[in-house]
Scaffold this active site. Structure first.
Site, PDB file in Angstrom:
ATOM      1  N   GLY A  38       0.779  -1.233   0.000  1.00  0.00           N
ATOM      2  CA  GLY A  38       0.000   0.000   0.000  1.00  0.00           C
ATOM      3  C   GLY A  38       0.810   1.283   0.000  1.00  0.00           C
ATOM      4  O   GLY A  38       0.325   2.328  -0.435  1.00  0.00           O
ATOM      5  N   ASP A  96      -5.101   2.584  10.560  1.00  0.00           N
ATOM      6  CA  ASP A  96      -6.542   2.352  10.735  1.00  0.00           C
ATOM      7  C   ASP A  96      -6.749   1.954  12.194  1.00  0.00           C
ATOM      8  O   ASP A  96      -6.871   2.814  13.060  1.00  0.00           O
ATOM      9  CB  ASP A  96      -6.959   1.270   9.725  1.00  0.00           C
ATOM     10  N   ARG A 158      -4.851   0.634  -7.150  1.00  0.00           N
ATOM     11  CA  ARG A 158      -3.645   1.240  -6.564  1.00  0.00           C
ATOM     12  C   ARG A 158      -3.092   2.350  -7.456  1.00  0.00           C
ATOM     13  O   ARG A 158      -2.382   3.239  -6.996  1.00  0.00           O
ATOM     14  CB  ARG A 158      -2.538   0.183  -6.391  1.00  0.00           C
TER      15      ARG A 158
HETATM   16  P1  5GP Z   1      -4.590  -1.449  10.651  1.00  0.00           P
HETATM   17  O1  5GP Z   1      -3.727  -2.609  11.031  1.00  0.00           O
HETATM   18  O2  5GP Z   1      -4.056  -0.111  11.079  1.00  0.00           O
HETATM   19  O3  5GP Z   1      -6.014  -1.647  11.082  1.00  0.00           O
HETATM   20  O4  5GP Z   1      -4.698  -1.477   9.078  1.00  0.00           O
HETATM   21  C1  5GP Z   1      -3.704  -0.999   8.310  1.00  0.00           C
HETATM   22  C2  5GP Z   1      -3.727  -1.658   6.964  1.00  0.00           C
HETATM   23  O5  5GP Z   1      -5.054  -2.015   6.553  1.00  0.00           O
HETATM   24  C3  5GP Z   1      -3.222  -0.663   5.952  1.00  0.00           C
HETATM   25  O6  5GP Z   1      -1.829  -0.792   5.778  1.00  0.00           O
HETATM   26  C4  5GP Z   1      -4.032  -1.013   4.731  1.00  0.00           C
HETATM   27  O7  5GP Z   1      -3.316  -1.991   3.995  1.00  0.00           O
HETATM   28  C5  5GP Z   1      -5.304  -1.605   5.246  1.00  0.00           C
HETATM   29  N1  5GP Z   1      -6.412  -0.602   5.276  1.00  0.00           N
HETATM   30  C6  5GP Z   1      -6.957   0.000   6.356  1.00  0.00           C
HETATM   31  N2  5GP Z   1      -7.930   0.863   5.996  1.00  0.00           N
HETATM   32  C7  5GP Z   1      -7.990   0.820   4.662  1.00  0.00           C
HETATM   33  C8  5GP Z   1      -8.792   1.517   3.684  1.00  0.00           C
HETATM   34  O8  5GP Z   1      -9.650   2.367   3.947  1.00  0.00           O
HETATM   35  N3  5GP Z   1      -8.555   1.193   2.388  1.00  0.00           N
HETATM   36  C9  5GP Z   1      -7.622   0.267   2.010  1.00  0.00           C
HETATM   37  N4  5GP Z   1      -7.485   0.036   0.708  1.00  0.00           N
HETATM   38  N5  5GP Z   1      -6.844  -0.388   2.892  1.00  0.00           N
HETATM   39  C10 5GP Z   1      -7.030  -0.112   4.198  1.00  0.00           C
HETATM   40 MG    MG Z   2      -0.946  -1.895   4.198  1.00  0.00          MG
END
Ligand code: 5GP
Ligand code: MG
Length: 177
Positions: A38, A96, A158
């Site tokens: 990402g 997130d 992407r």
């Molecule tokens: P976390 O572990 O902080 O919950 O999630 C982080 C990862 O989840 C990010 O690196 C990303 O790959 C994915 N992610 C979280 N929210 C989104 C979003 O709104 N869109 C997309 N495409 N990926 C997300």
């Molecule tokens: Mg990611």
């Protein structure tokens, strides 16, 4: 889809964040560890605004199993440079819940860097479950699933130069493409 950050807004936010990174490190050599996949587009843009000596290393982490909800988290560090004794900045697309960055930082901390910090393009504050903040954030966004500028839905989108929220039809169609 609905655009929430235009190409120009993304560019100026990334440049502004790079300015804060530059101030923080005061010319010290920096190793950027980009969380694939990402952060690919952010990596390419942010490093071109940095003027200290920069090394680039990749780490892979995934928490989404092709959908819009979080699943199990895995990390692969076989493409990592040796970062022991180096100033390390982890770069990721989005904070997130924060669990991915937490796991990546813990993995790198075990490699004994001289310092460790994190930079993200996006922060969804409403969803955070960990008790630390990324050191550098380009944009705070509301709790919506976004794509573009490196972020995917089922490995698509992407390549969009802007950041957008998908329509329900596009989410349904993703699986069929
Ligand atoms: P976390 O572990 O902080 O919950 O999630 C982080 C990862 O989840 C990010 O690196 C990303 O790959 C994915 N992610 C979280 N929210 C989104 C979003 O709104 N869109 C997309 N495409 N990926 C997300
Ligand atoms: Mg990611």
């Amino acid at each position: 889809m609905r655009t929430i950050l235009s190409e120009a807004e993304l560019q100026s936010g990334v440049e502004e964040m790079a300015g804060r990174i530059t101030e923080r490190y005061e010319g010290e050599p920096l190793t950027i560890v980009a969380v694939m996949t990402g952060s690919l587009v952010l990596l390419a843009d942010v490093i071109r605004h940095l003027s200290m000596p920069v090394r680039v290393s990749l780490i892979q982490a995934s928490s989404y199993r092709g959908g819009t909800e979080s699943g199990d988290l895995w990390i692969r560090d076989d493409m990592m440079l040796d970062v022991s004794g180096r100033h390390v900045l982890v770069v990721d697309d989005i904070f997130d819940t924060g669990r991915t960055l937490e796991a990546v930082l813990k993995c790198i901390q075990d490699m004994a860097p001289a310092s460790l910090a994190s930079a993200v393009l996006l922060h969804k504050r409403e969803r955070q479950v960990v008790d630390f903040e990324p050191d550098f954030v380009a944009f705070d966004i509301p709790d919506e699933f976004v794509v573009g500028y490196g972020l995917d839905y089922q490995d698509l989108y992407r390549n969009l130069p802007f950041l957008a929220v998908l329509d329900p039809e596009e989410i349904a169609q993703g699986a069929a493409t």
